[in-house]
Design a protein around this motif. Structure first.
Motif, PDB file in Angstrom:
ATOM      1  N   VAL A 193      -5.846  -2.108   3.352  1.00 31.04           N
ATOM      2  CA  VAL A 193      -5.049  -1.826   4.559  1.00 31.04           C
ATOM      3  C   VAL A 193      -5.904  -1.997   5.822  1.00 31.04           C
ATOM      4  O   VAL A 193      -5.473  -2.606   6.800  1.00 31.04           O
TER       5      VAL A 193
ATOM      6  N   THR B  15      -6.261   5.660   5.102  1.00 27.56           N
ATOM      7  CA  THR B  15      -5.290   4.587   4.856  1.00 27.56           C
ATOM      8  C   THR B  15      -4.011   4.831   5.661  1.00 27.56           C
ATOM      9  O   THR B  15      -3.515   3.945   6.354  1.00 27.56           O
TER      10      THR B  15
ATOM     11  N   ALA C 249       0.838  -1.209   0.000  1.00 27.96           N
ATOM     12  CA  ALA C 249       0.000   0.000   0.000  1.00 27.96           C
ATOM     13  C   ALA C 249       0.872   1.257   0.000  1.00 27.96           C
ATOM     14  O   ALA C 249       0.578   2.243  -0.683  1.00 27.96           O
TER      15      ALA C 249
ATOM     16  N   SER D  47      -7.039   0.671  -1.842  1.00 22.97           N
ATOM     17  CA  SER D  47      -5.953   0.496  -0.864  1.00 22.97           C
ATOM     18  C   SER D  47      -6.478   0.677   0.557  1.00 22.97           C
ATOM     19  O   SER D  47      -6.062  -0.028   1.480  1.00 22.97           O
ATOM     20  N   ALA D  48      -7.391   1.626   0.738  1.00 23.70           N
ATOM     21  CA  ALA D  48      -7.960   1.855   2.078  1.00 23.70           C
ATOM     22  C   ALA D  48      -8.637   0.582   2.560  1.00 23.70           C
ATOM     23  O   ALA D  48      -8.423   0.145   3.704  1.00 23.70           O
TER      24      ALA D  48
ATOM     25  N   TYR E 209      -9.462   9.447   0.458  1.00 25.66           N
ATOM     26  CA  TYR E 209      -9.258   8.174   1.172  1.00 25.66           C
ATOM     27  C   TYR E 209      -7.829   7.976   1.675  1.00 25.66           C
ATOM     28  O   TYR E 209      -7.555   7.018   2.374  1.00 25.66           O
ATOM     29  N   SER E 210      -6.895   8.868   1.287  1.00 25.61           N
ATOM     30  CA  SER E 210      -5.501   8.619   1.681  1.00 25.61           C
ATOM     31  C   SER E 210      -5.302   8.764   3.190  1.00 25.61           C
ATOM     32  O   SER E 210      -4.547   7.998   3.800  1.00 25.61           O
TER      33      SER E 210
END
Ligand code: CMC
Length: 429
Positions: free
Chosen positions: A325, A369, A220, A321-322, A365-366
């Motif tokens: 993770v 994550t 990720a 990715s969120a 969304y980063s």
């Protein structure tokens, strides 16, 4: 670059021809370089909404279609199939590396990760509660005080060495900025690890325990770096180009880019986006929050983009990715993820956002994550800066190597006082 028949512009009693250039993709570009000499007029475009500041072969964005290409390759394919270091090579050299080229590049980057021993003392000059972006701006600028042998911008080899040093040392500096802020000892790079693994270890390992990198988190991290590697002529990249146009050394130019990135409308938005989700707290409060956005009390952070008038293609990968993770190291039912998903749905179906073509951008969304990976919000923009360094340096190199390059010097529409005489202080009423 090809040209089509020129446009005619009439100003008063004068008509001039303006060449029109065609790129390989994207809108035509009206070449106004001779406008001032021939008409005594400037163009006016605050925020550069209609201005191409340079010719570039690195990154292409079609904001309406939600397309992002690096050297022609779609971001989705790079995020799925490539690695950050391979993307670095691609951005710098224009082509994907052959196996032997990749091996050599990876070895070079790995061998430049350490910092000059004296550099470490530099960090202790900062207060412990300094924002890590403040530390980054100072520390990266200070690289030019340590690496004198790669400052000659006219020497191709020195430009290359600076590029390698910056890509290699940014994770070490970023991890030190983090460690310093939490009062833990610095962890030195370990050459047997990959670029993202090494960074995670430098951030999260402590001398008292063995640190094992979680492969889902490392993947990720690498993807997050790929998603932020370059983004055409955004504010920080334009800052790097403008600083570099005066002949400033690459470390100073990248420090200027970091300063620009820090702002909440640009790289600072990921920090703001997570703070906003925390403030909303529960999915039930989303409607009330959105009403406040529509009343213009505040902006929906992580939404909207100057160029994308469609879903940011980086946001699609980031959302995936969120989920990955959070399933691996966090809580897949994380209330903040539920708030984000609800907020996205409400906004995407609301006329205010539809009419203004406001969609989630990479920052939406980063934050969730990165938070699940163990980073505090203050580190989010630092990670963006780390990843964007390759884009900045590729754009800087392209500019220096462009024979038509000139110092950047915009003009203005002056609306201040006309000439007047100085009055002594005793005679001012
Ligand atoms: N929330 C609410 N309204 C918005 C938003 C938002 N996030 N973004 C734009 N608008 C509205 C704005 O009020 C304006 O409405 P009106 O025409 O009625 O006055 C309209 O949309 C156009 O806005 P703008 O400010 O002229 O658009 P811009 O292209 O100058 O701004 C932006 C782009 C990214 C600064 C803006 O969308 C924004 O502030 N977004 C939130 C911050 C953010 O998430 N930034 C990260 C960008 S992606 C990472 C990066 O590349 O740095």
């Amino acid at each position: 670059m090809t040209q089509t028949s020129p446009a005619q512009l009439t100003l008063g009693d004068k008509t001039i021809s303006l060449p029109i250039s065609k790129g390989t993709l994207g809108p035509d570009v009206l070449d106004i370089r001779k406008l001032y000499a021939e008409t005594d007029a400037f163009t006016y475009d605050p925020g550069f909404t209609s201005t191409a500041s340079c010719e570039s072969k690195i990154t292409f964005i079609d904001g309406d279609a939600g397309v992002l290409l690096h050297r022609g390759y779609p971001i989705g394919q790079l995020a799925e199939k490539s690695s950050f270091l391979e993307v670095c090579y691609l951005l710098l050299h224009g082509e994907l590396p052959k196996a032997s080229e990749y091996e050599e590049f990876e070895t070079t980057i790995t061998r430049h990760t350490m910092l000059h021993e004296q550099f470490d003392r530099f960090f202790s000059g900062f207060r412990r509660d300094a924002h890590p972006m403040a530390v980054m701006t100072g520390a990266v600028g200070a690289l030019s005080a340590f690496y004198h042998d790669s400052l000659d911008i006219h020497d191709l080899r020195q430009r290359e060495i600076s590029a390698h040093r910056l890509i290699a040392k940014m994770p070490t500096i970023a991890a030190r900025a983090f460690k310093y802020s939490i009062g833990q000892p610095f962890v030195h790079p370990l050459n047997k690890l990959s670029y993202p693994e090494n960074f995670l270890r430098m951030c999260f390992a402590v001398p008292a325990e063995e640190y094992v990198v979680n492969p889902v988190v490392a993947k990720a991290m690498d993807r997050i770096f790929i998603l932020h590697a370059d983004h055409e002529q955004n504010a920080s990249t334009s800052t790097v180009r403008l600083a570099g146009s005066s002949g400033a050394n690459p470390f100073a130019c990248i420090a200027a880019g970091i300063a620009c990135l820090w702002g909440p409308s640009h790289g600072g938005a990921n920090e703001e986006a997570l703070n906003m989700l925390k403030e909303i707290g529960t999915p039930e409060r989303v409607k009330e929050f959105v009403a406040g956005v529509k009343d213009r009390k505040y902006r929906l952070m992580g939404f909207g983009h100057r160029v994308y008038k469609n879903y940011d293609p980086r946001a699609t990968v980031m959302k995936q990715s969120a989920d990955e993770v959070l399933a691996a190291v966090g809580d897949p039912n994380d209330p903040l993820l539920q708030v984000a998903k609800e907020l996205e749905q409400v906004a995407l179906n609301d006329d205010f956002f539809i009419e203004r073509k406001l969609y989630p951008n990479v920052d939406f969304y980063s934050g969730i994550t990165l938070s699940a990976m163990g980073f505090p919000t203050t580190m989010f923009t630092v990670l963006f800066a780390l990843a964007r360094t390759v884009g900045w340096i590729a754009q800087w190199k392209e500019m220096i190597e462009d024979p038509s390059q000139k110092i950047g010097r915009p003009r203005q529409l002056y609306t201040g006082a006309t000439e007047r005489n100085y009055t002594p202080i005793s005679s001012r009423g």
